[in-house]
Design a protein around this motif. Structure first.
Motif, PDB file in Angstrom:
ATOM      1  N   UNK A 162       0.852  -1.191   0.000  1.00 41.23           N
ATOM      2  CA  UNK A 162       0.000   0.000   0.000  1.00 41.23           C
ATOM      3  C   UNK A 162       0.886   1.238   0.000  1.00 41.23           C
ATOM      4  N   UNK A 163       0.645   2.126  -0.964  1.00 42.13           N
ATOM      5  CA  UNK A 163       1.483   3.327  -1.102  1.00 42.13           C
ATOM      6  C   UNK A 163       0.802   4.561  -0.532  1.00 42.13           C
ATOM      7  N   UNK A 164      -0.501   4.701  -0.778  1.00 42.36           N
ATOM      8  CA  UNK A 164      -1.286   5.814  -0.232  1.00 42.36           C
ATOM      9  C   UNK A 164      -2.722   5.359  -0.062  1.00 42.36           C
ATOM     10  N   UNK A 165      -3.358   5.840   0.995  1.00 39.12           N
ATOM     11  CA  UNK A 165      -4.793   5.619   1.167  1.00 39.12           C
ATOM     12  C   UNK A 165      -5.391   6.962   1.565  1.00 39.12           C
ATOM     13  N   UNK A 166      -6.308   7.450   0.739  1.00 43.88           N
ATOM     14  CA  UNK A 166      -6.884   8.778   0.966  1.00 43.88           C
ATOM     15  C   UNK A 166      -8.398   8.648   1.118  1.00 43.88           C
ATOM     16  N   UNK A 167      -8.889   9.108   2.265  1.00 42.38           N
ATOM     17  CA  UNK A 167     -10.327   9.111   2.533  1.00 42.38           C
ATOM     18  C   UNK A 167     -10.848  10.524   2.270  1.00 42.38           C
ATOM     19  N   UNK A 168     -11.868  10.625   1.441  1.00 39.92           N
ATOM     20  CA  UNK A 168     -12.418  11.928   1.090  1.00 39.92           C
ATOM     21  C   UNK A 168     -13.814  12.093   1.706  1.00 39.92           C
ATOM     22  N   UNK A 169     -14.031  13.238   2.356  1.00 42.84           N
ATOM     23  CA  UNK A 169     -15.362  13.609   2.841  1.00 42.84           C
ATOM     24  C   UNK A 169     -15.675  15.011   2.323  1.00 42.84           C
ATOM     25  N   UNK A 170     -16.958  15.363   2.326  1.00 43.24           N
ATOM     26  CA  UNK A 170     -17.368  16.545   1.560  1.00 43.24           C
ATOM     27  C   UNK A 170     -18.362  17.445   2.292  1.00 43.24           C
ATOM     28  N   UNK A 171     -18.262  18.736   1.959  1.00 42.85           N
ATOM     29  CA  UNK A 171     -19.320  19.714   2.199  1.00 42.85           C
ATOM     30  C   UNK A 171     -19.394  20.561   0.937  1.00 42.85           C
ATOM     31  N   UNK A 172     -20.381  21.437   0.902  1.00 44.43           N
ATOM     32  CA  UNK A 172     -20.490  22.353  -0.233  1.00 44.43           C
ATOM     33  C   UNK A 172     -19.789  23.658   0.128  1.00 44.43           C
ATOM     34  N   UNK A 173     -19.043  24.197  -0.808  1.00 46.59           N
ATOM     35  CA  UNK A 173     -18.332  25.449  -0.565  1.00 46.59           C
ATOM     36  C   UNK A 173     -19.307  26.616  -0.484  1.00 46.59           C
ATOM     37  N   UNK A 174     -19.018  27.521   0.449  1.00 44.43           N
ATOM     38  CA  UNK A 174     -19.801  28.761   0.523  1.00 44.43           C
ATOM     39  C   UNK A 174     -18.970  29.919  -0.009  1.00 44.43           C
ATOM     40  N   UNK A 175     -17.773  29.579  -0.489  1.00 45.14           N
ATOM     41  CA  UNK A 175     -16.841  30.606  -0.965  1.00 45.14           C
ATOM     42  C   UNK A 175     -17.216  31.053  -2.372  1.00 45.14           C
ATOM     43  N   UNK A 176     -16.813  32.280  -2.692  1.00 40.58           N
ATOM     44  CA  UNK A 176     -16.967  32.769  -4.067  1.00 40.58           C
ATOM     45  C   UNK A 176     -15.718  32.411  -4.877  1.00 40.58           C
ATOM     46  N   UNK A 177     -14.794  31.730  -4.223  1.00 37.72           N
ATOM     47  CA  UNK A 177     -13.479  31.547  -4.841  1.00 37.72           C
ATOM     48  C   UNK A 177     -13.187  30.084  -5.165  1.00 37.72           C
ATOM     49  N   UNK A 178     -14.221  29.297  -5.332  1.00 42.37           N
ATOM     50  CA  UNK A 178     -14.012  27.925  -5.775  1.00 42.37           C
ATOM     51  C   UNK A 178     -13.789  26.943  -4.647  1.00 42.37           C
ATOM     52  N   UNK A 179     -13.465  25.719  -5.047  1.00 45.25           N
ATOM     53  CA  UNK A 179     -13.346  24.605  -4.108  1.00 45.25           C
ATOM     54  C   UNK A 179     -12.190  24.823  -3.132  1.00 45.25           C
ATOM     55  N   UNK A 180     -12.368  24.347  -1.914  1.00 48.90           N
ATOM     56  CA  UNK A 180     -11.328  24.428  -0.877  1.00 48.90           C
ATOM     57  C   UNK A 180     -11.147  23.036  -0.275  1.00 48.90           C
ATOM     58  N   UNK A 181     -10.066  22.873   0.490  1.00 48.04           N
ATOM     59  CA  UNK A 181      -9.898  21.586   1.184  1.00 48.04           C
ATOM     60  C   UNK A 181      -8.953  21.726   2.374  1.00 48.04           C
ATOM     61  N   UNK A 182      -9.111  20.812   3.299  1.00 53.10           N
ATOM     62  CA  UNK A 182      -8.174  20.621   4.401  1.00 53.10           C
ATOM     63  C   UNK A 182      -7.674  19.181   4.308  1.00 53.10           C
ATOM     64  N   UNK A 183      -6.400  18.977   4.633  1.00 53.68           N
ATOM     65  CA  UNK A 183      -5.837  17.625   4.633  1.00 53.68           C
ATOM     66  C   UNK A 183      -5.388  17.254   6.046  1.00 53.68           C
ATOM     67  N   UNK A 184      -5.644  16.023   6.425  1.00 58.49           N
ATOM     68  CA  UNK A 184      -5.266  15.525   7.758  1.00 58.49           C
ATOM     69  C   UNK A 184      -4.528  14.196   7.613  1.00 58.49           C
ATOM     70  N   UNK A 185      -3.637  13.926   8.573  1.00 54.84           N
ATOM     71  CA  UNK A 185      -3.063  12.592   8.694  1.00 54.84           C
ATOM     72  C   UNK A 185      -4.054  11.744   9.480  1.00 54.84           C
ATOM     73  N   UNK A 186      -4.190  10.503   9.106  1.00 54.54           N
ATOM     74  CA  UNK A 186      -5.043   9.599   9.893  1.00 54.54           C
ATOM     75  C   UNK A 186      -4.164   8.839  10.878  1.00 54.54           C
ATOM     76  N   UNK A 187      -4.499   8.945  12.141  1.00 54.31           N
ATOM     77  CA  UNK A 187      -3.678   8.307  13.178  1.00 54.31           C
ATOM     78  C   UNK A 187      -4.559   7.426  14.063  1.00 54.31           C
ATOM     79  N   UNK A 188      -3.914   6.644  14.883  1.00 54.87           N
ATOM     80  CA  UNK A 188      -4.637   5.835  15.872  1.00 54.87           C
ATOM     81  C   UNK A 188      -3.775   5.855  17.135  1.00 54.87           C
ATOM     82  N   UNK A 189      -4.199   6.595  18.124  1.00 51.86           N
ATOM     83  CA  UNK A 189      -3.366   6.765  19.333  1.00 51.86           C
ATOM     84  C   UNK A 189      -3.320   5.506  20.174  1.00 51.86           C
TER      85      UNK A 189
END
Lengths: 222, 24
Positions: A195-222
């Motif tokens: 496995x090289x990368x695993x990316x989980x995507x979740x969504x909301x609708x943008x309220x910006x006038x400036x197009x799509x935005x995103x935040x990226x997080x590391x997935x961890x398990x403490x």
């Protein structure tokens, strides 16, 4: 500097990702609208590290049976797991007719020459509804190996989903639907099954006038 | 939401998860 600052391990980095619609107005004019977009970035050591999210908080948003997120994470490597929260831009004025193309473009790069397999699972209420599996070969460019999945046609399920989502009158209604819509992408080395990368995507609708935005997080398990 | 499912808003997620980034 990539490590911990973008979607990357020492073996593979996501360079670009976009889902779009494109309308051919006339033979020489194309209008392109990006629903979601991760652009090229060049993080430096002065940039902040990614925040983290406990992977158990999102287990139920993705397949939970064999080959599900839990099993994948337990197998690891854990540093290859990321979560992207997209604020999708549905504010398009492109007319929906036969001259519209819906596509997804993604690009990865690596110091290694591999053949990669990219699985994209669209999930509704955590259950897989459709999966696309693509195989990509490396091209050597500027001292690294580049994997480009260019203008991969979006599946009918997603096109219909976007149509129906856009018809909802209020953003909170769209977000309510999107709460149960997720995508899981798994990139593996085809020959070693690593496995090289695993990316989980979740969504909301943008309220910006400036197009799509995103935040990226590391997935961890403490 | 399905019965028994915890809404995302009630999960342990960073504050930034609910803040749409401002364009640079």
């Amino acid at each position: 500097a990539w490590q911990g600052r973008c979607i990357a391990t020492t073996k593979l980095r996501l360079v670009e990702f976009s889902a779009f619609m494109e309308h051919q107005q006339d033979p020489d004019t194309y209008n392109k609208h990006l629903f979601v977009h991760i652009g090229q970035s060049n993080p430096t050591y002065s940039d902040a590290l990614l925040e983290s999210v406990d992977v158990r908080q999102i287990y139920d948003k993705f397949p939970e049976k064999k080959g599900g997120l839990k099993e994948l994470y337990e197998k690891g490597p854990s540093n290859a797991f990321f979560l992207v929260k997209f604020w999708a831009d549905l504010n398009t004025t492109i007319p929906d007719d036969v001259r519209v193309f819906y596509g997804v473009t993604s690009q990865y790069e690596s110091p290694d020459n591999m053949t990669i397999t990219c699985s994209s699972k669209v999930c509704s209420f955590g259950k897989q509804v459709v999966e696309k599996v693509e195989t990509e070969y490396a091209r050597f460019e500027n001292g690294r190996f580049v994997y480009r999945i260019h203008r991969s046609p979006m599946c009918e399920y997603l096109i219909n989903f976007i149509h129906k989502l856009k018809q909802l009158p209020e953003k909170y209604m769209m977000n309510s639907v999107l709460e149960n819509f997720t995508i899981l992408q798994v990139v593996t080395n085809r020959d070693t099954q690593e496995l090289l990368l695993c990316i989980a995507y979740v969504f909301e609708v943008s309220t910006s006038e400036h197009g799509a935005q995103h935040h990226t997080y590391r997935l961890i398990k403490d | 939401l399905r019965q028994g499912q915890v809404p995302m808003r009630k999960r342990q997620l960073p504050a930034s998860f609910w803040e749409e980034p401002r364009p640079v």
